[in-house]
Design an enzyme around this catalytic site. Structure first.
Site, PDB file in Angstrom:
ATOM      1  N   SER A 250       0.821  -1.205   0.000  1.00  0.00           N
ATOM      2  CA  SER A 250       0.000   0.000   0.000  1.00  0.00           C
ATOM      3  C   SER A 250       0.861   1.264   0.000  1.00  0.00           C
ATOM      4  O   SER A 250       1.704   1.441  -0.876  1.00  0.00           O
ATOM      5  CB  SER A 250      -0.949  -0.034   1.205  1.00  0.00           C
ATOM      6  OG  SER A 250      -1.889   1.003   1.156  1.00  0.00           O
ATOM      7  N   ASP A 579      -8.839  -3.174  -6.282  1.00  0.00           N
ATOM      8  CA  ASP A 579      -8.744  -4.083  -5.132  1.00  0.00           C
ATOM      9  C   ASP A 579      -9.571  -3.588  -3.949  1.00  0.00           C
ATOM     10  O   ASP A 579      -9.307  -3.942  -2.816  1.00  0.00           O
ATOM     11  CB  ASP A 579      -7.287  -4.280  -4.709  1.00  0.00           C
ATOM     12  CG  ASP A 579      -6.648  -3.027  -4.118  1.00  0.00           C
ATOM     13  OD1 ASP A 579      -7.332  -1.975  -4.072  1.00  0.00           O
ATOM     14  OD2 ASP A 579      -5.480  -3.088  -3.691  1.00  0.00           O
ATOM     15  N   HIS A 632      -7.653  -5.325  -0.784  1.00  0.00           N
ATOM     16  CA  HIS A 632      -6.417  -4.584  -0.540  1.00  0.00           C
ATOM     17  C   HIS A 632      -5.591  -5.137   0.624  1.00  0.00           C
ATOM     18  O   HIS A 632      -4.364  -5.233   0.527  1.00  0.00           O
ATOM     19  CB  HIS A 632      -6.757  -3.113  -0.282  1.00  0.00           C
ATOM     20  CG  HIS A 632      -5.569  -2.214  -0.226  1.00  0.00           C
ATOM     21  ND1 HIS A 632      -4.736  -2.002  -1.306  1.00  0.00           N
ATOM     22  CD2 HIS A 632      -5.049  -1.465   0.782  1.00  0.00           C
ATOM     23  CE1 HIS A 632      -3.776  -1.166  -0.963  1.00  0.00           C
ATOM     24  NE2 HIS A 632      -3.936  -0.820   0.290  1.00  0.00           N
TER      25      HIS A 632
END
Length: 677
Positions: A250, A579, A632
């Protein structure tokens, strides 16, 4: 001994008092005594009706425990004895049996909010919390002392560093981000599988940092970048001079991109490693859920502390999150705290209209929103023949959304041709000082910069019908000037004209892949690994809030805005493929085009690979959050992703993994983005 026990029993027996038959004069009073009548009364039948037993709290607890234990044993039985429900073998166990062993040291880099934070110094209200987790873990302090908790998670609004008298620091070690909360894994599954093939703390490291700070401030305050450099060098030497495999997630992806430039730059701003440091120490960078080009939901977060989920809650329970009904002021407090975190600005969309589109077009121009049935047909067709043409032909919507309008005020404004929109030059956005909407009321503490704006200034924002990725930055500078002025000294969101210009040596450009060069390391590999097949927030329909009360947020997502049955607009949010957090274009463009081959962003021709993981929801409760999830965070437990990481850590190359694995339209999207390479 038996005789003694019998004697003891006799001694402790109470003598039974016998009742004598009453005389005639005593009979009436005797019979009137209810207890005596009950004793003397002969039972009409041998079977007596039992009185119902009073139900106690303890009984409820016992029954609950019994049900839980029974359910657990039933699930355990099904898991172990029914082949169809048996949990698959962990990839680490299977790969170890195939002969895979630890080779390259591994560095894990967590993203935003997933790393734990602990208290080292605080105000009197934090008594008893020394070195206790304020973020990550049980979160019990939210309920015990919420305002104190929020105060200690905030940073100084002027400096972006610690407020006076407060020190909150990142939790060190692998425990920093293995679990976000009890039972909710982040890195734990990947760490466990790495351990299966021989990894431990001598060859695996969690690069924990305070994710609230700007990237350069993590070095200025905590020397986090220096410690990461030293750790990589130590692991390189102590593990037989094997290069390191870095696995960021991320926001950790752009944090490590910043590190790549910092480590080469000369001191005191940089780490002084020189131009060959990366080529010497790093084998591969396996970016998971990369937010290279930002996330549109960050715009909504700064504007109104909202996203899809918050807008949904607001729609079904009006007032729950606002101040009018219960006085919680939840969103106002969240906004106040988040606007002190410079890292939030690092996730704003990068590349402007070139990447994200303008008022009329966007890279996702052919994106089709469809029902679950169509989604199944699409994924099936892609797995069988590599394209989804037939599925798309069957499920076209009437008109494609204009995703380039990241913020539109009103549903119709998100659909109208640009020639019919009212567009105001951002230079006309002038804040009226001293004319706040709270000037005539006693509102006490100011929770956000909205409290310093007049109602006229706020209405001016909504008069501009739509905002693109470029003009949205002007909008944020208008509604959150202190935050943007502070954070934009550390981050940039444009596209470089000339990367050899000396100005790009400044650290504020280092985390933007469109304004910096990759290191000179031709043998290094870069992976963009992310999930696809989940609706992901792309743009928003906003409206002015009906409330004009102090401490309220004047802008909010219009949760009543919906498109057609198969449309992309739901609850005021337009969705595209991604995602669930990062759209495909942000996660995959750099590996698909920006860095593919020798480009001005990748002068040494580092090999890049796009590795997509088609989302598949859990088939049963035994799979937990899913072993094939593309979400995610849940992707960190994806079996295919874990296997890729383990193989690269054990020495495999991208070509040996099979090269690109693509399910989405990232290649077509990349072709539509006209950028000089």
């Amino acid at each position: 001994m038996a005789a003694i026990l019998r004697f003891r029993k006799l001694c402790f027996l109470e003598p039974v008092k016998s009742f004598e038959k009453p005389k005639n004069d005593e009979k009436q009073s005797f019979e009137q005594h209810p207890e005596i009548e009950r004793v003397l009364e002969k039972p009409k039948s041998k079977k007596t009706k039992k009185q119902p037993k009073e139900w106690r709290c303890l009984d409820s607890c016992c029954w609950l425990i019994g049900y839980l234990c029974t359910s657990w044993w039933l699930l355990l039985f099904l898991c172990n004895f029914l082949p169809g429900l048996r949990v698959p073998e962990a990839p680490g166990v299977r790969l170890k049996r195939d002969g895979l062993t630890a080779l390259h040291p591994v560095v894990l880099v967590p993203g935003i909010v997933t790393g734990g934070l602990e208290l080292w110094e605080g105000r009197p209200c934090s008594e008893g919390l020394f070195r206790k987790r304020l973020w990550g873990g049980s979160f019990t302090e939210i309920f015990k002392r919420p305002l104190c908790w929020l105060e200690h998670l905030s940073l100084d609004n002027e400096t972006g560093l610690d407020p006076p008298g407060i020190r909150v620091r990142a939790v060190p070690g692998l425990v920093a981000a293995d679990y976000f909360a009890p039972g909710y894994f982040v890195w734990a599954v990947l760490i466990e599988n790495l351990a299966k093939i021989g990894y431990e703390q001598k060859n695996m490291y969690m690069a924990a940092y305070d994710w609230r700070l700007s990237f350069q401030n993590t070095e200025i305050r905590d020397q986090a970048l220096s410690r990461l450099k030293s750790k990589i060098e130590l692991m390189y030497v102590t593990n037989g001079y094997k290069k390191v495999v870095v696995v960021p997630h991320s926001m950790g992806v752009i944090y490590f991109l910043h590190f790549l430039k910092w480590v080469e730059a000369p001191p005191p701003v940089g780490g002084g490693g020189g131009p060959d440091w990366c080529a010497k120490h790093i084998k591969a960078i396996m970016n998971i859920g990369p937010a290279f080009l930002g996330v549109p939901k960050t715009v909504a977060n700064i504007l109104s502390a909202e996203g899809r989920d918050v807008a949904f809650v607001r729609a079904i329970a009006p007032g729950l999150l606002d101040s009018e009904t219960f006085g919680f002021q939840t969103l106002q407090h969240i906004m106040r705290v988040c606007r002190t975190w410079d890292s939030v600005v690092s996730l704003l969309p990068r590349g402007g209209e070139t990447i994200w589109g303008d008022l009329n077009r966007s890279p996702e121009v052919e994106n089709i929103c469809y029902t679950s049935k169509a989604r199944y047909l699409q994924s099936s067709s892609k797995e069988s023949n590599g394209n989804d043409t037939d599925a798309r032909r069957s499920f076209h919507v009437k008109e494609l959304p204009r995703y380039g309008r990241i913020v539109s005020f009103g549903k119709e404004k998100s659909e109208l041709p640009s020639s019919q929109l009212s567009i105001i030059d951002s230079k006309e956005f002038v804040r009226e000082e001293g004319a706040s909407r709270n000037s005539n009321t006693s509102c006490g503490e100011i929770l956000s910069e909205y409290d310093e704006m007049s109602r006229k200034s706020i209405k001016k924002v909504a008069e501009n019908d739509a905002y693109t990725a470029r003009t949205a930055l002007d909008l944020l500078r208008f509604v959150a000037p202190k935050m943007m002025k502070r954070a934009e000294a550390h981050f940039s969101h444009g596209i470089a004209d000339d990367l050899d210009d000396p100005k790009y040596a400044h650290y504020k450009y280092w985390s933007n892949p469109l304004e910096t060069k990759l290191p000179d390391a031709p043998d290094m590999e870069i992976y963009c690994s992310y999930g696809v097949g989940i609706p992901t927030e792309r743009s928003y329909v906003y409206k002015l809030s009906s409330s004009d009360k102090c401490k309220s947020i004047p802008l909010q997502i219009d949760s009543s805005a919906y498109g057609s049955d198969n449309g992309c607009l739901k609850g005021g949010v337009h969705f595209v493929d991604g995602d669930e957090s990062v759209p495909v274009v942000s996660a995959g463009f750099m590996c698909a085009k920006g860095w593919r081959g020798k480009t001005r962003f990748n002068p040494s021709g580092i090999s890049t690979y796009v590795r997509e993981y088609q989302h598949k929801a859990p088939a049963s409760i035994l799979e937990g959050r899913g072993m094939e999830s593309g979400a995610h965070v849940d992707i960190m437990g994806n079996v295919a992703l874990i296997e890729d990481v383990l193989r690269v850590a054990a020495g495999a190359t991208g070509a040996e993994l099979g090269g690109d694995r693509i399910y989405s339209d990232i290649m077509k999207m990349s072709e539509r983005i006209n950028i000089r390479l």
